[in-house]
Enzyme design. Structure first.
Site, PDB file in Angstrom:
ATOM      1  N   THR A 120      -2.847  13.733  -4.450  1.00 29.14           N
ATOM      2  CA  THR A 120      -1.915  12.500  -3.644  1.00 29.14           C
ATOM      3  C   THR A 120      -2.441  12.291  -2.429  1.00 29.14           C
ATOM      4  O   THR A 120      -2.273  11.268  -1.871  1.00 29.14           O
ATOM      5  CB  THR A 120      -0.321  12.478  -3.916  1.00 29.14           C
ATOM      6  OG1 THR A 120       0.175  14.265  -3.518  1.00 29.14           O
ATOM      7  CG2 THR A 120       0.014  12.511  -5.441  1.00 29.14           C
TER       8      THR A 120
ATOM      9  N   GLY B 296       7.444  11.288   6.407  1.00 29.56           N
ATOM     10  CA  GLY B 296       8.274  11.534   5.560  1.00 29.56           C
ATOM     11  C   GLY B 296       8.128  13.220   5.137  1.00 29.56           C
ATOM     12  O   GLY B 296       9.117  13.635   4.949  1.00 29.56           O
TER      13      GLY B 296
ATOM     14  N   GLY C 216       1.367  13.916   9.367  1.00 32.29           N
ATOM     15  CA  GLY C 216       1.417  12.728   8.383  1.00 32.29           C
ATOM     16  C   GLY C 216      -0.097  12.478   7.963  1.00 32.29           C
ATOM     17  O   GLY C 216      -0.788  12.654   8.532  1.00 32.29           O
TER      18      GLY C 216
ATOM     19  N   PRO D  33      -3.118  18.046  -3.153  1.00 35.79           N
ATOM     20  CA  PRO D  33      -4.591  17.382  -2.701  1.00 35.79           C
ATOM     21  C   PRO D  33      -4.790  16.120  -3.494  1.00 35.79           C
ATOM     22  O   PRO D  33      -5.239  15.130  -2.865  1.00 35.79           O
ATOM     23  CB  PRO D  33      -5.414  18.396  -3.367  1.00 35.79           C
ATOM     24  CG  PRO D  33      -4.954  19.765  -2.865  1.00 35.79           C
ATOM     25  CD  PRO D  33      -3.363  19.486  -3.343  1.00 35.79           C
TER      26      PRO D  33
ATOM     27  N   GLU E 157      -1.033   7.072   7.393  1.00 35.42           N
ATOM     28  CA  GLU E 157      -1.614   6.076   8.206  1.00 35.42           C
ATOM     29  C   GLU E 157      -3.168   6.450   8.980  1.00 35.42           C
ATOM     30  O   GLU E 157      -3.831   5.415   9.351  1.00 35.42           O
ATOM     31  CB  GLU E 157      -0.638   5.582   9.391  1.00 35.42           C
ATOM     32  CG  GLU E 157       0.504   4.819   8.619  1.00 35.42           C
ATOM     33  CD  GLU E 157       1.819   4.811   9.430  1.00 35.42           C
ATOM     34  OE1 GLU E 157       2.056   3.973  10.040  1.00 35.42           O
ATOM     35  OE2 GLU E 157       2.254   5.911   9.419  1.00 35.42           O
TER      36      GLU E 157
ATOM     37  N   ILE F 101       7.312   5.638  -1.968  1.00 30.53           N
ATOM     38  CA  ILE F 101       6.994   4.140  -2.133  1.00 30.53           C
ATOM     39  C   ILE F 101       5.529   4.223  -2.539  1.00 30.53           C
ATOM     40  O   ILE F 101       4.879   3.286  -2.675  1.00 30.53           O
ATOM     41  CB  ILE F 101       6.771   3.394  -0.622  1.00 30.53           C
ATOM     42  CG1 ILE F 101       5.902   4.303   0.362  1.00 30.53           C
ATOM     43  CG2 ILE F 101       8.182   3.268  -0.056  1.00 30.53           C
ATOM     44  CD1 ILE F 101       5.603   3.663   1.546  1.00 30.53           C
ATOM     45  N   GLY F 102       5.268   5.245  -3.459  1.00 24.31           N
ATOM     46  CA  GLY F 102       3.852   5.107  -4.124  1.00 24.31           C
ATOM     47  C   GLY F 102       3.066   6.509  -3.576  1.00 24.31           C
ATOM     48  O   GLY F 102       1.688   6.491  -4.241  1.00 24.31           O
ATOM     49  N   THR F 103       3.462   7.027  -2.677  1.00 28.17           N
ATOM     50  CA  THR F 103       2.797   7.835  -1.870  1.00 28.17           C
ATOM     51  C   THR F 103       2.528   9.226  -2.588  1.00 28.17           C
ATOM     52  O   THR F 103       1.853  10.144  -2.423  1.00 28.17           O
ATOM     53  CB  THR F 103       3.324   8.204  -0.358  1.00 28.17           C
ATOM     54  OG1 THR F 103       4.787   8.502  -0.692  1.00 28.17           O
ATOM     55  CG2 THR F 103       3.230   6.815   0.323  1.00 28.17           C
TER      56      THR F 103
END
Lengths: 333, 713
Positions: B593, B511, B661, B591, B664, B468-470
């Site tokens: 991203t 993810g 993760g 690193p 968030e 999703i752009g991550t």
């Protein structure tokens, strides 16, 4: 969006004739406001008369030492113009405080003056609005009023005019040159926009078909004057003013010899703060007289539920700006 | 990437594999899929908050040139399952919230569709509505559980006694507003319906902007009455989701219905920005009463966090606002609760760090207040209350290095320079520092499958995951390459298609841990079967491995967020000058991203602190500031000196990859860090987010002009 015809005007007179003869015709300049409105269904013209190719994109000196700004001069170009930056820095600041870089590249001088309110209810065709649909009622009253008027509003409309540029032009005593069916005339910018009264659907005193061809600035304020434009907003850029202040003062011997103050974000038009100017004339420089001047102007303020904060915010911002211009900011206070 | 920290790099920086296509505009997002004979949909939306459609007149729309079909509840194909009312689109005349779909126009162009929609006239039977969250919990519901399967309420010890006996007490109410996710790419769906022979063999091809193609298929199949394998969902590129694309929403059903009326022609629909404030989820407003009891040394004796929040009357979503409070600090007496108001509002859903973001905003502001009441440095207060084990589950931490995050950050940020509230002034600006803890659960979701194939001398990695752009395109390729022992260029990743093996949703910051572990398992299976020198066409598959130790541990990420805020003494404007996040998030795969995720999360939190507020009009029932001019998120000028670094602690207790993760956790502590900095700058405590100039001015109130003497506002 509703289908419409499109014509490109080649002369100012031709543009005026095209629009004047057709009730459903409107001018298209930068399109940064109108095109949104077409999509949202706020307006439904049957003819767009494109004025972008008219030869109205020059900035030039006037005989009396002022400047004539063509109606089509883009906001970015005007803000960057050497004469504006040198002689009317308040106007350059106001222009750069408006919108975003991309929008300023497209938006024109006349279009900026004639942009419409950002009242969220005006912009939503599912809610009644006297400005969009006269007689339907004002949904803003009793609703979300954070960006609404505290001065000069009526029971029919509490919208504000969103321009920054216009606030500075009012402080600078600028005039607009208007070409109408009956020829040219000149209107002070301060008198261009109306208060809502019983006819909030009318933003300005212009008649259908009137075309703004230029804004004329009088000669620069000159030596001894200091001026600035301050815009108060939640985020640092790309936000409409909660309150804005265009101010210029000239101090002699510790007293305010003369001043120009106008306010944005507080009324249906850029608000010239004549009462504050009167109160300042001859006053001893300092917070006390600045607050008194602000209080004199804001005595007539009548906020609605939800925007009461604008009265102290306007007062504090006026004082803050005058203090800065008088050279009393920071540690010297 | 010269600005990356020299320490703490696990992975090797790799530029985004999809970057070039995105920069050149050749990456095909859902709306840009090249389909034959496309038609365009514009929806009809209810203009009342509750009631029924009495009459709907579509004749003028139908008469318009270029209109292909008009859909209403009167002619919509019947759905097979309408239990989930979010997906029961156009199945009845009922209106449950303003803006709900009541139909759609499909036309040859977007402009004709929109114009035709404006010609449809609707009459309603209106019923009274309630759309504003009440500030007391009388009559509110106690949900069975809150999002992610947590219990609604928890209690340990005797909180009442702890509060009564407290030497130091905070008892305050904090509130956070309704907020909308607003990814840059709007929700978009392109549906192509094939009727088949009419014998239950219809099929649907959906190009969708989603965080999980398999989730969309699995959710829509029973609603549409199709077997899952009759639905294909394709989503190679997604322009952000922030949770709002984690599950299908009503627009997916709407296009699937409309596509049954076009004779097989594709139907394209991209929501307008305004529509995204109604139809694709949002963060509930919260009202949080937080009580902290402590002894004279600042050791917590009691923690109590009671939350009021909302859901829609037609579908329950209960945000897990108080769950982080259960595990964050040690205290023998603890209580948390969630109460839910069912309102005539759109359906809330996941928004980046649901639960943790608003809940930790409240808790970490309260901790700042407790530190002041204990005359303790806010970091020292947190150190004194650091729990050895998870106070909620009693399990050991898989890895918790929060104190190290604070120590590292304090040093880098210059925390020692922090003064008393209102004490530091720079011209007309009051300047202060604030800090807050951050945390987020480290989920590894089971249920994915990856396939490795050796084709034309490269390893093809197939998994129906999402980017999703991550940076998933890049990081998953890196993980596969490392496991295979080849260069990244020796791997070709395929994702974003239900024709690829099952993968879990890109949500809960899970993810990389989930899919990465699965890919590594597939590589192991491939090597076991085919060795180091595979034959052309060799394949192998594996599912997400069970990580036997994981259940022994409480698995969470941690972080310390520092902020420097400036408050204008006269106007009350707030500008954040600096922010630093120090994170304990396990192994970092890539690193550049990773830093984007952490920094982006912090900006999301800054935005929550200062800007975001969906204004619900109690009379009309709609969010009135529903566009980017009026709903504020930060612009470039709001982001000055902002950085994220991470500690060097792989967490192989959490999963075999050692990665936790990162999507968030940057968001979680940032609102409180900024709010606490605003307090330290101005001496004014705003407990109701966002912190805007009007609130600061209203609370300062002591002088007419902004007192220059005191240094405060």
């Amino acid at each position: 969006m509703k289908p419409f015809d499109y014509q490109r005007a080649t002369t100012p007179d031709g543009a005026v004739a095209l629009v004047s003869d057709r009730p459903g015709a409107v001018y298209l300049a930068g399109g940064t406001n109108l095109v949104d409105h077409l999509r949202l269904g706020i307006v439904g013209p049957d003819l767009l008369v494109d004025v972008n190719r008219l030869p109205l994109d020059e900035v030039g000196a006037t005989e009396d030492g002022g400047l004539r700004i063509g109606a089509n001069v883009r906001n970015s170009d005007l803000a960057a113009h050497p004469a504006i930056r040198r002689d009317y820095p308040m106007l350059a600041q106001a222009l750069l405080a408006g919108a975003s870089g991309q929008i300023r590249n497209a938006a024109t001088t006349a279009g900026n003056l004639l942009q419409r309110t950002r009242c969220v209810y005006f912009q939503d065709v599912t809610t009644p609005c006297n400005k969009r649909d006269p007689g339907s009622g004002c949904t803003a009253i009793g609703g979300y009023t954070r960006y609404h008027a505290i001065l000069g509003a009526s029971e029919h409309c509490i919208a504000v005019h969103p321009s920054d540029m216009a606030v500075a032009m009012v402080a600078l005593d600028a005039t607009v040159a208007v070409l109408g069916r009956n020829g040219e005339r000149s209107i002070p910018v301060e008198e261009l926009h109306r208060l809502p009264g019983d006819h909030p659907e009318r933003d300005t005193v212009l008649e259908h078909g009137d075309l703004i061809t230029a804004v004329v600035l009088p000669p620069p304020l000159g030596a001894g004057w200091r001026c600035t434009y301050r815009k108060v907003r939640d985020r640092a850029s790309y936000a409409f003013a909660l309150v804005s202040v265009a101010a210029a003062i000239r101090v002699e011997d510790g007293r305010v010899a003369d001043s120009r103050i106008s306010l944005g974000g507080v009324a249906h038009k850029p608000w010239r703060a004549v009462k504050a100017e009167d109160a300042l004339r001859g006053a001893v420089v300092g917070d006390e007289s600045f607050a008194a001047a602000a209080g004199a102007e804001l005595a007539a303020a009548s906020p609605v539920e939800g925007n009461e904060f604008k009265v102290p915010m306007a007062r504090r911002t006026i004082v803050s700006v005058l203090r800065e211009l008088a050279g009393q900011s920071g540690e010297s206070r | 990437m010269t600005d990356l920290p020299a320490s703490g790099i696990h992975g090797h920086p790799h530029r985004r594999i999809d970057g070039r296509a995105k920069v050149l505009g050749t990456a095909t997002y859902a709306f840009e899929q090249d389909v034959d004979a496309a038609t365009y949909l514009y929806p009809l939306q209810a203009t009342i908050a509750r009631g029924r459609v009495r009459r709907i007149d579509t004749s003028a729309a139908e008469a318009l040139d270029g209109v292909v079909a008009v859909l209403t509840h009167l002619n919509a194909p019947r759905l097979a399952d309408t239990d989930d009312k979010e997906y029961a689109v156009c199945q009845s005349d009922e209106v449950a919230f303003r803006g709900q779909f009541i139909g759609a126009v499909v036309a040859e162009t977007q402009e004709v569709a929109r114009h035709a929609a404006s010609l449809v006239s609707v009459e309603y039977d209106e019923q009274p509505h309630q759309v504003v969250l009440p500030d007391d919990d009388k009559g509110l519901d106690d949900p069975d559980e809150v999002n992610a399967g947590y219990p609604s309420d928890t209690a340990q010890g005797d909180v009442g006694a702890a509060l009564a006996d407290a030497e130091r007490l905070v008892d305050e109410t904090y509130s956070t507003p309704m907020e909308h996710n607003n990814p840059m790419e709007p929700h978009t769906s392109v549906a192509i319906w094939s009727a088949g022979s009419g014998d239950g063999d219809a099929s649907l091809l959906l190009y969708d902007s989603t965080q999980g193609v398999h989730s969309v298929r699995r959710t829509l199949a029973p609603v549409l009455g199709l077997k899952p394998e009759r639905i294909r969902v394709v989503s190679p590129y997604v322009g952000g989701g922030f949770g709002s694309k984690g599950l299908p929403h009503a627009h997916n059903v709407l296009v699937a219905l409309a596509a049954q009326l076009t004779g097989g022609r594709p139907v394209k629909f991209a929501l307008t920005r305004q529509q995204m404030f109604t139809l694709v989820g949002y963060r509930t407003p919260t009202i949080q009463r937080i009580r902290l009891a402590a002894d004279g040394d600042g050791r917590l004796t009691g923690i109590c966090h009671d939350v009021i929040e909302q859901t829609s009357r037609i579908k329950e979503f209960a945000e897990q606002t108080a769950t982080a409070t259960r595990m964050m600090y040690a205290a023998p007496n603890r209580r948390t609760s969630h109460r839910l108001a069912r309102l005539d509002v759109p359906i809330p859903s996941w928004m980046r760090a649901p639960g943790e973001a608003p809940g930790m905003a409240g808790l970490e502001m309260a901790m700042d207040e407790l530190a002041e009441r204990c005359s303790l440095d806010p970091i020292e207060l947190r150190v004194r209350n650091e729990p050895d084990i998870d106070p909620d589950s009693g399990k050991r931490w898989s890895g918790r290095h929060l104190v190290e995050c604070f120590r590292t950050g304090a040093e880098r940020f210059g925390w020692a320079d922090r003064g008393e509230p209102g004490a530091r002034r720079d011209g007309d600006w009051l300047v202060g520092l604030g800090v807050a803890s951050s945390t987020y659960p480290a989920f590894t979701m089971r249920g994915s499958t990856a396939e490795i194939a050796y084709v034309d001398g490269r390893y093809v990695v197939r998994i129906g995951a999402s980017d999703i752009g991550t940076g998933t395109w890049t990081t998953l390729s890196q993980i596969a390459a490392e496991a295979l022992g080849v260069e990244v260029e020796g791997v070709r990743l395929e994702l974003g298609d239900t024709d690829l093996p099952m993968a879990t949703v890109e949500g809960g910051s899970s993810g990389m841990a989930s899919w990465g572990s699965t890919v590594v398992a597939a590589v192991d299976a491939f090597r076991d079967r085919h060795g180091k020198d595979p034959e052309e066409g060799a394949t192998a598959r594996a599912e997400t491995p069970e990580h036997a130790d994981r259940k022994k541990y409480a698995t969470h990420s941690f972080g310390a967020i520092f902020a420097e805020a400036a408050v204008h003494a006269d106007t009350g404007e707030v500008r954040v000058r600096r922010m630093l996040g120090v994170f304990d998030v396990g192994r970092i795969v890539n690193p550049p991203t990773a830093r984007s995720q952490l920094v982006g999360g912090m900006i999301f939190g800054l935005s929550m602190a200062l800007f975001e507020h969906s204004v619900m009009d109690a009379r009309t029932g709609h969010v009135v500031n529903h566009d980017f001019a009026e709903y504020h998120i930060p612009v470039n000028a709001d982001i000055a000196d902002l950085d994220a670094i991470w500690l060097d602690h792989e967490d192989t207790n959490a999963n075999s990859l050692g990665a936790k993760g990162i999507g968030e956790i940057g968001t979680v502590g940032s609102p409180a860090a900024v709010a606490n900095a605003v307090y330290n700058a101005s001496g004014v405590r705003i407990r109701d987010l966002p912190i805007t100039p009007d609130k600061l001015i209203a609370q300062s109130g002591s002088t007419k002009t902004g007192s220059p003497q005191s240094g405060h506002m």
